[in-house]
Design an enzyme around this catalytic site. Structure first.
Site, PDB file in Angstrom:
ATOM      1  N   HIS A   1       0.879  -1.179   0.000  1.00  0.00           N
ATOM      2  CA  HIS A   1       0.000   0.000   0.000  1.00  0.00           C
ATOM      3  C   HIS A   1       0.915   1.227   0.000  1.00  0.00           C
ATOM      4  O   HIS A   1       2.028   1.164   0.537  1.00  0.00           O
ATOM      5  CB  HIS A   1      -0.834   0.111   1.275  1.00  0.00           C
TER       6      HIS A   1
ATOM      7  N   ASP B   1       2.561   1.953   3.280  1.00  0.00           N
ATOM      8  CA  ASP B   1       3.540   0.978   3.792  1.00  0.00           C
ATOM      9  C   ASP B   1       4.960   1.403   3.453  1.00  0.00           C
ATOM     10  O   ASP B   1       5.888   1.152   4.212  1.00  0.00           O
ATOM     11  CB  ASP B   1       3.355  -0.416   3.159  1.00  0.00           C
TER      12      ASP B   1
ATOM     13  N   GLU C   1     -10.690  -7.017  -4.134  1.00  0.00           N
ATOM     14  CA  GLU C   1     -10.481  -8.037  -3.096  1.00  0.00           C
ATOM     15  C   GLU C   1     -11.693  -8.055  -2.172  1.00  0.00           C
ATOM     16  O   GLU C   1     -11.860  -7.187  -1.326  1.00  0.00           O
ATOM     17  CB  GLU C   1      -9.211  -7.701  -2.316  1.00  0.00           C
TER      18      GLU C   1
ATOM     19  N   GLU D   1      -8.927 -13.771  -0.888  1.00  0.00           N
ATOM     20  CA  GLU D   1      -8.153 -13.987   0.348  1.00  0.00           C
ATOM     21  C   GLU D   1      -8.847 -15.040   1.206  1.00  0.00           C
ATOM     22  O   GLU D   1     -10.049 -14.952   1.476  1.00  0.00           O
ATOM     23  CB  GLU D   1      -8.009 -12.671   1.112  1.00  0.00           C
TER      24      GLU D   1
ATOM     25  N   HIS E   1     -10.737 -13.848   4.311  1.00  0.00           N
ATOM     26  CA  HIS E   1     -11.942 -13.083   3.959  1.00  0.00           C
ATOM     27  C   HIS E   1     -13.071 -14.044   3.588  1.00  0.00           C
ATOM     28  O   HIS E   1     -14.236 -13.779   3.879  1.00  0.00           O
ATOM     29  CB  HIS E   1     -11.662 -12.145   2.781  1.00  0.00           C
TER      30      HIS E   1
ATOM     31  N   ASP F   1      -4.675 -13.835  -2.010  1.00  0.00           N
ATOM     32  CA  ASP F   1      -3.996 -13.459  -0.774  1.00  0.00           C
ATOM     33  C   ASP F   1      -3.980 -14.701   0.093  1.00  0.00           C
ATOM     34  O   ASP F   1      -5.012 -15.126   0.641  1.00  0.00           O
ATOM     35  CB  ASP F   1      -4.704 -12.283  -0.077  1.00  0.00           C
TER      36      ASP F   1
ATOM     37  N   ASP G   1      -0.566 -12.400   2.401  1.00  0.00           N
ATOM     38  CA  ASP G   1      -1.171 -11.340   3.221  1.00  0.00           C
ATOM     39  C   ASP G   1      -1.341 -11.956   4.608  1.00  0.00           C
ATOM     40  O   ASP G   1      -2.442 -12.302   5.036  1.00  0.00           O
ATOM     41  CB  ASP G   1      -2.515 -10.904   2.622  1.00  0.00           C
TER      42      ASP G   1
HETATM   43  C1  XUL Z   1      -7.270  -6.411   4.688  1.00  0.00           C
HETATM   44  C2  XUL Z   1      -6.547  -6.860   3.488  1.00  0.00           C
HETATM   45  C3  XUL Z   1      -5.716  -5.825   2.809  1.00  0.00           C
HETATM   46  C4  XUL Z   1      -5.696  -5.972   1.336  1.00  0.00           C
HETATM   47  C5  XUL Z   1      -5.005  -4.844   0.623  1.00  0.00           C
HETATM   48  O1  XUL Z   1      -8.056  -7.382   5.255  1.00  0.00           O
HETATM   49  O2  XUL Z   1      -6.596  -8.004   3.119  1.00  0.00           O
HETATM   50  O3  XUL Z   1      -4.449  -5.850   3.353  1.00  0.00           O
HETATM   51  O4  XUL Z   1      -5.076  -7.165   0.951  1.00  0.00           O
HETATM   52  O5  XUL Z   1      -5.501  -3.620   0.966  1.00  0.00           O
HETATM   53 CO    CO Z   2      -5.637  -9.071   1.569  1.00  0.00          CO
END
Ligand code: XUL
Ligand code: CO
Length: 442
Positions: free
Chosen positions: A99, A102, A230, A266, A269, A294, A337
């Protein structure tokens, strides 16, 4: 200068090795289906968890011991770049993701923040020249700063919409500058806390307008990275608009954006949305939307996003099955991630964690390749849906049936026979593959 003096380049030593700083299963050079594992798995390191996070949690301050923390501000940001490239080289990851916030601290103003970005991006670019590490994706953090309290592109405040656009514009330019292969949109604050003060229709329309502007600007500057959304159902927002792959798909279809985006799925998620990781991957795959991953896992005992390093080989196997059936991830990759636990504060733990993640996906890849080679699931599916290959089933699938013809057929049926779903034997078969994949090498 070295930031990880206790660690040398991580090598593959095989399943027998007792060395914590060696790969047991991930052999970058091993060829599977005509590609090396390194080429196929496209592992990425998440800058935020590995170099920026201090391992604080909502109840306690940071514990991480990181050499670069002796500096502040831009000096720390520069030290992180050095550390990052040393880490990429030692762990053997060919991709990284970040990001904006970061890599460089935010300034007092947007233009000061942009200047800080420029300094660090120039430095990253120099380091990239001397290595074969590539940018998997970058993104704008439009959720941490208090200005995003009511959202970013879906904020109730048009000034925040504009500010968010400026941040994404800058990151698209940086993505182009660094040759980024994808660009990610994760809308942690694109959602709502309560409907009592929310214009849900306007917020979603605005979010779509924002995505369209991003598509237009990328085209204008010739940045041809794959755009990825995402999905995440909640946290920090109570309800997030990109809830899961299916609702994100509906959103993209509704606003005519579906050709411009794929999904970054992800694992944690998925579980927060009440799905398995493989559900999200499967839905994305069968709809042509699986772009990148992710790679992490959640804690089933905790209801939040714990972002743990993947260690569940059952899950990595089923995930790799989806990825193989997708024909790989194209320009996407497997980005960790994931963060080390708060108690794993030593710099070496960053290596242990990535080694584990890379090894567990390598196991999953090998087992899934064998499952695909032997047509294990394909045979099960073929047999289970055989009734659609002939007779009335074929008519249904080919659009030759209607309610009248189906009624006529049903009236003529003497009995309906179903077949067993055989779940137990299927699970036993998967375990058999998992347990025997390395049998010769153990
Ligand atoms: C948050 C997440 C983020 C994204 C990128 O849950 O997964 O870090 O991957 O913004
Ligand atoms: Co993520």
């Amino acid at each position: 200068m070295t930031w990880f003096e206790n660690v040398n380049k991580i090598k593959y030593e095989g399943p027998q090795s007792k060395n914590n700083l060696a790969f047991k299963f991930y052999n970058p050079e091993e060829v599977i289906n005509g590609k090396t594992m390194e080429e196929y798995l496209r592992y990425g390191v998440a800058y935020w968890h590995t170099f920026t996070a201090d391992l604080s949690d909502p109840f306690g301050s940071g514990t991480a011991i990181r050499g670069w923390d002796k500096f502040d501000g831009m000096d720390r940001a520069k030290a992180r770049v050095e550390a990052a490239f040393e880490f990429f080289e030692k762990i053997g990851a060919k991709y990284f993701c970040f990001h904006d916030v970061d890599i460089a601290p935010e300034g007092e103003t947007l233009s000061e923040s942009n200047k800080n970005q420029d300094v660090i991006v120039a430095m990253i670019k120099e380091y990239m020249k001397d290595s074969d590490v590539k940018l998997l994706w970058n993104t704008a953090n439009n959720f941490t700063n208090p200005r995003f309290v009511h959202g970013a592109a879906s904020s109730s405040n048009a000034d925040v919409f504009a500010y968010s656009a400026a941040k994404v514009k800058k990151q698209l330019e940086i993505g182009k500058e660094l040759g980024g292969e994808n660009y990610v949109f994760w809308g942690g604050r694109e959602g709502y806390e309560t409907l009592l003060n929310t214009d849900l229709g306007l917020e979603q329309d605005n979010l779509a307008r924002f995505f369209q502007m991003a598509v237009d600007y990328a085209k204008e500057i010739g940045f041809d990275a794959q755009f990825l959304i995402e999905p995440k159902p909640k946290e920090p927002s109570t309800h997030q608009y990109d809830f899961d792959s299916q609702s994100t798909h509906a959103f993209l279809l509704k606003y005519g954006l579906v050709d411009h985006f794929k999904l970054n799925i992800e694992a944690n998620h998925a579980t927060l949305a009440g799905h398995t990781f493989e559900h999200e991957l499967r839905y994305a795959r069968v709809n042509g939307l699986l772009g990148s991953v992710d790679a992490n896992q959640g804690d089933p005992l905790l209801g939040w996003d714990t972002d743990e390093f993947p260690a569940d080989i059952y899950s990595t196997t089923l995930a790799m099955y989806e990825i193989i059936k997708n024909g790989g991830l194209g320009s996407g990759g497997l980005n960790f991630d994931a963060k080390v636990r708060r108690g794993s504060f030593d710099p070496e733990d960053l290596f242990h964690a990535h080694i584990a993640g890379m090894d567990h996906f390598a196991v999953g890849y090998k087992v899934a390749s064998k499952l695909v080679e032997d047509n294990v699931f394909e045979n099960i599916i073929d047999e289970r849906y055989a009734s659609y290959k002939e007779g009335i089933g074929k008519d249904i699938v080919e659009g030759k049936a209607d309610f009248k013809s189906l009624e006529e057929y049903a009236l003529g049926l003497k009995e309906i026979k179903n077949k067993s779903g055989r779940l137990e034997v299927i699970k036993a078969t998967i375990n058999q593959y998992l347990l025997t994949a390395y049998a010769g090498e153990l």
